[in-house]
Design an enzyme around this catalytic site. Structure first.
Site, short mmCIF file in Angstrom:
data_model
loop_
_atom_site.label_atom_id
_atom_site.label_comp_id
_atom_site.label_asym_id
_atom_site.label_seq_id
_atom_site.Cartn_x
_atom_site.Cartn_y
_atom_site.Cartn_z
N LYS A 1 45.08 35.64 41.37
CA LYS A 1 45.45 35.84 39.94
C LYS A 1 46.45 34.82 39.46
CE LYS A 1 46.65 38.62 43.18
NZ LYS A 1 47.04 39.97 43.38
N GLU B 1 36.61 38.10 40.07
CA GLU B 1 36.67 39.57 39.89
C GLU B 1 37.79 40.18 40.74
OE1 GLU B 1 34.38 41.84 37.85
OE2 GLU B 1 36.37 42.62 38.20
N ASP C 1 52.93 39.82 39.17
CA ASP C 1 51.51 39.99 39.54
C ASP C 1 50.77 40.75 38.43
OD1 ASP C 1 49.37 40.02 41.80
OD2 ASP C 1 49.52 42.11 41.17
N GLU D 1 51.87 41.08 47.79
CA GLU D 1 51.71 39.63 47.80
C GLU D 1 52.54 39.05 48.95
OE1 GLU D 1 49.53 37.94 45.56
OE2 GLU D 1 49.06 40.06 45.53
N GLY E 1 41.93 44.73 42.01
CA GLY E 1 41.30 44.92 43.32
C GLY E 1 39.82 45.25 43.24
N VAL F 1 41.77 40.72 39.60
CA VAL F 1 42.33 41.74 38.70
C VAL F 1 41.91 43.13 39.16
CG1 VAL F 1 42.55 42.52 36.32
CG2 VAL F 1 42.13 40.10 36.79
N GLY G 1 49.05 45.85 53.74
CA GLY G 1 48.31 44.71 53.22
C GLY G 1 48.16 44.72 51.71
N VAL H 1 42.53 39.57 52.83
CA VAL H 1 41.31 39.52 52.02
C VAL H 1 40.22 38.68 52.70
CG1 VAL H 1 40.36 38.99 49.74
CG2 VAL H 1 42.73 39.79 49.94
N LYS I 1 47.67 39.39 35.92
CA LYS I 1 46.41 40.11 35.71
C LYS I 1 46.21 40.44 34.22
CE LYS I 1 46.60 42.04 40.36
NZ LYS I 1 47.18 43.10 41.19
P1 NAP Z 1 47.39 36.69 53.36
O1 NAP Z 1 47.06 37.88 54.17
O2 NAP Z 1 48.77 36.17 53.34
O3 NAP Z 1 46.38 35.52 53.78
C1 NAP Z 1 46.53 34.20 53.35
C2 NAP Z 1 45.66 33.30 54.20
O4 NAP Z 1 45.77 31.98 53.69
C3 NAP Z 1 46.04 33.27 55.67
O5 NAP Z 1 44.89 33.38 56.45
C4 NAP Z 1 46.67 31.89 55.85
O6 NAP Z 1 46.42 31.32 57.11
C5 NAP Z 1 45.92 31.11 54.80
N1 NAP Z 1 46.66 29.93 54.35
C6 NAP Z 1 47.91 29.87 53.88
N2 NAP Z 1 48.24 28.60 53.55
C7 NAP Z 1 47.17 27.86 53.85
C8 NAP Z 1 46.88 26.47 53.77
N3 NAP Z 1 47.78 25.59 53.30
N4 NAP Z 1 45.68 26.03 54.17
C9 NAP Z 1 44.75 26.92 54.65
N5 NAP Z 1 44.96 28.24 54.75
C10 NAP Z 1 46.16 28.70 54.36
O7 NAP Z 1 47.02 36.95 51.82
P2 NAP Z 1 45.98 38.00 51.22
O8 NAP Z 1 46.66 39.29 51.00
O9 NAP Z 1 44.71 37.94 51.98
O10 NAP Z 1 45.76 37.39 49.75
C11 NAP Z 1 44.94 36.25 49.55
C12 NAP Z 1 44.70 36.11 48.05
O11 NAP Z 1 44.07 37.29 47.56
C13 NAP Z 1 45.97 35.95 47.22
O12 NAP Z 1 45.69 35.13 46.11
C14 NAP Z 1 46.25 37.36 46.73
O13 NAP Z 1 46.98 37.39 45.53
C15 NAP Z 1 44.83 37.85 46.49
N6 NAP Z 1 44.64 39.29 46.52
C16 NAP Z 1 45.16 40.04 47.54
C17 NAP Z 1 44.93 41.39 47.56
C18 NAP Z 1 45.45 42.26 48.65
O14 NAP Z 1 45.33 43.48 48.55
N7 NAP Z 1 46.03 41.70 49.70
C19 NAP Z 1 44.18 41.99 46.54
C20 NAP Z 1 43.67 41.20 45.50
C21 NAP Z 1 43.91 39.84 45.52
P3 NAP Z 1 47.02 31.95 58.47
O15 NAP Z 1 46.40 33.31 58.60
O16 NAP Z 1 46.57 31.03 59.53
O17 NAP Z 1 48.50 32.01 58.28
N1 HSE Z 2 49.65 42.69 45.53
C1 HSE Z 2 48.60 43.11 44.68
C2 HSE Z 2 48.79 44.57 44.32
C3 HSE Z 2 47.27 42.93 45.36
O1 HSE Z 2 49.59 45.25 44.98
O2 HSE Z 2 48.17 45.04 43.38
C4 HSE Z 2 46.10 43.21 44.48
O3 HSE Z 2 45.98 42.26 43.47
#
Ligand code: NAP
Ligand code: HSE
Length: 429
Positions: free
Chosen positions: A106, A130, A202, A191, A135, A133, A188, A15, A206
């Site tokens: 979330k 936003e 999750d 979680e 995406g 919940v 991607g 993200v 939401k």
């Molecule tokens: P991700 O790919 O695992 O990225 C997490 C990031 O956080 C990485 O860059 C990591 O650093 C960094 N990080 C972890 N621990 C840290 C710390 N202690 N200090 C500083 N940085 C730290 O996760 P993501 O999928 O982007 O999700 C991020 C958030 O968005 C989550 O809350 C998730 O629930 C939410 N979300 C995700 C999606 C989705 O489709 N993926 C959709 C909606 C919401 P490094 O890269 O250096 O390891």
């Molecule tokens: N892991 C979550 C999903 C990301 O699959 O819906 C979006 O919130």
């Protein structure tokens, strides 16, 4: 032109990198829409050397969230994840430092949203979520602003892209659960710990957030009944098709006389229902308002692009100077509503059993149903293997969950029933 909105981003994963890419590509467009530039001034992640696929030139790097909270910036964007630890520390520190807070997290909002909203609103700051919940679907804004004139009576929807992707792909290809889940992780969608997706947590995060926005109540994550999709066997997907249903992991919340019923579990929905057509990583939310009637919102529920779209929408609101109550009513006014237990649900059910193929087995099963006043609608036994294990599937008419649960317990204790019965709720929708 007004000075740029200075943005500090924590987390450069799926993200975070997606958000930076969007801000870079649409720099001029966003400046026009906001009357000022959206400028990333600082970032933070764990590994400074990792290639993120986006340029970090001219952006200050911070090794810790504590340092980022005090970096040059008007807004902190938390894209780390997790209900506690670095994400919560950053959220509290950013608000304490007088920064607006945008998050896609979330888990954080479901567990600490009201506390953070009270701090933000008390300090005249925005707490925006936003992206937390559904995406890319602007459902928080849709409910909180678009439907603000209505009393919301119920919401339901597909709130987890990973689970919908897994269920759709398993049904369409016959591939197994672990294989498809691995693919969703690689895309991607999942979680960091995918058990949050497949165990329904999750979706429950939401749903608890949406319930708060819809009903103007305190977030009550603990009140959400949660079941995930691990128990769905390929056989259930096949029988569902035969019976005229699709299996979807739904979140459902309804205002009832005794309070709010909130539940997340796999549902069989009629194939013709609009929500049955929502496939793959798509999410959908249906909200019923007393004046507007039924409204439907659909779009990609996970992944870099859709989530970045929602994060940037929040940044645009802040850049434009907009502010609305975080959860639809002022945080100081939010009150808990009584939870309505799952045992009060009334509806039809699907049950799959593995039984010994022997005379009298079905009579024993129907006796259990009779003892609890459960009325059968359909029964299917395809295989014929005398003395061996065969699957038996049945559907039953509307009955209270408590009675259905008691009947299932009794059936599960029959010596000819070889596995715990597997039950899926049928939702007419
Ligand atoms: P991700 O790919 O695992 O990225 C997490 C990031 O956080 C990485 O860059 C990591 O650093 C960094 N990080 C972890 N621990 C840290 C710390 N202690 N200090 C500083 N940085 C730290 O996760 P993501 O999928 O982007 O999700 C991020 C958030 O968005 C989550 O809350 C998730 O629930 C939410 N979300 C995700 C999606 C989705 O489709 N993926 C959709 C909606 C919401 P490094 O890269 O250096 O390891
Ligand atoms: N892991 C979550 C999903 C990301 O699959 O819906 C979006 O919130």
């Amino acid at each position: 032109m007004t000075p740029p909105l200075r943005i500090a981003v924590a987390g450069l994963g799926t993200v975070g990198a997606g958000t930076l890419a969007l801000l870079a590509r649409h720099d001029a467009l966003l400046a026009m829409r906001c009357g000022r530039r959206l400028e990333v001034t600082a970032v933070c992640a764990r590994d400074r050397d990792r290639d993120r696929g986006v340029s970090l030139d001219g952006i200050a790097w911070h090794d810790t969230v504590e340092s980022l909270a005090h970096a040059d910036g008007d807004v902190v964007v938390e894209l780390i994840g997790g209900a506690s630890g670095a994400a919560l520390d950053l959220a509290r520190a950013a608000l304490a430092a007088g920064k607006h807070l945008v998050t896609a997290n979330k888990a954080l909002i479901a567990h600490h949203g009201p506390e953070l909203a009270r701090i933000a609103e008390g300090a005249g700051l925005n707490l925006a979520y936003e992206a937390a919940v559904a995406g890319g679907i602007p459902i928080v804004k849709g409910l909180r602003e678009g439907l603000a004139g209505n009393r919301i009576d119920s919401i339901h929807g597909i709130l987890n892209g990973t689970c919908n992707y897994v269920l759709t792909t398993m049904r369409e290809t016959g591939r197994d659960f672990d294989d498809v889940l691995g693919e969703a992780q690689a895309l991607g969608y999942a979680e960091a710990d995918p058990s949050f997706d497949v165990d329904g947590i999750d979706s429950a995060h939401k749903l608890a957030i949406l319930s708060s926005v819809a009903f103007g109540a305190d977030i009550d994550f603990g009140a959400v009944y949660v079941e995930g999709i691990r128990g769905i066997a390929p056989l259930d997907l096949v029988f569902a098709e035969e019976l005229g249903y699709r299996i979807k992991l739904l979140g459902l919340a309804r205002a009832e006389a005794g309070g709010i019923a909130q539940r997340v579990h796999p549902c069989m929905v009629p194939k013709a229902a609009p929500i049955a057509q929502v496939e793959g990583v798509l999410n959908a939310v249906v909200a019923d308002g007393d004046f507007v009637g039924g409204t439907v919102y659909e779009g990609p529920g996970a992944g870099a692009g859709p989530t970045a779209s929602a994060v940037v929408a929040d940044l645009i609101d802040i850049a434009r100077g907009g502010r609305v109550p975080t959860f639809s009513i002022p945080a100081a006014e939010m009150r808990a509503l009584a939870p309505v237990p799952i045992e009060n649900r009334i509806g039809p059910y699907y049950v799959r059993l593995m039984v010994v193929d022997r005379p009298g087995v079905i009579a024993d099963i129907t006796a259990c149903l009779r003892d609890h006043q459960v009325s059968m609608e359909t029964m299917i036994q395809r295989a014929r293997k005398p003395g061996e294990a065969v699957p038996v599937v049945m559907t039953v008419h509307d009955v209270k969950e408590a009675a259905m649960g008691a009947a299932i317990d009794q059936i599960g204790r029959l010596p000819t029933v070889l596995e715990s019965p597997h039950m899926i709720r049928i939702e007419a929708l």
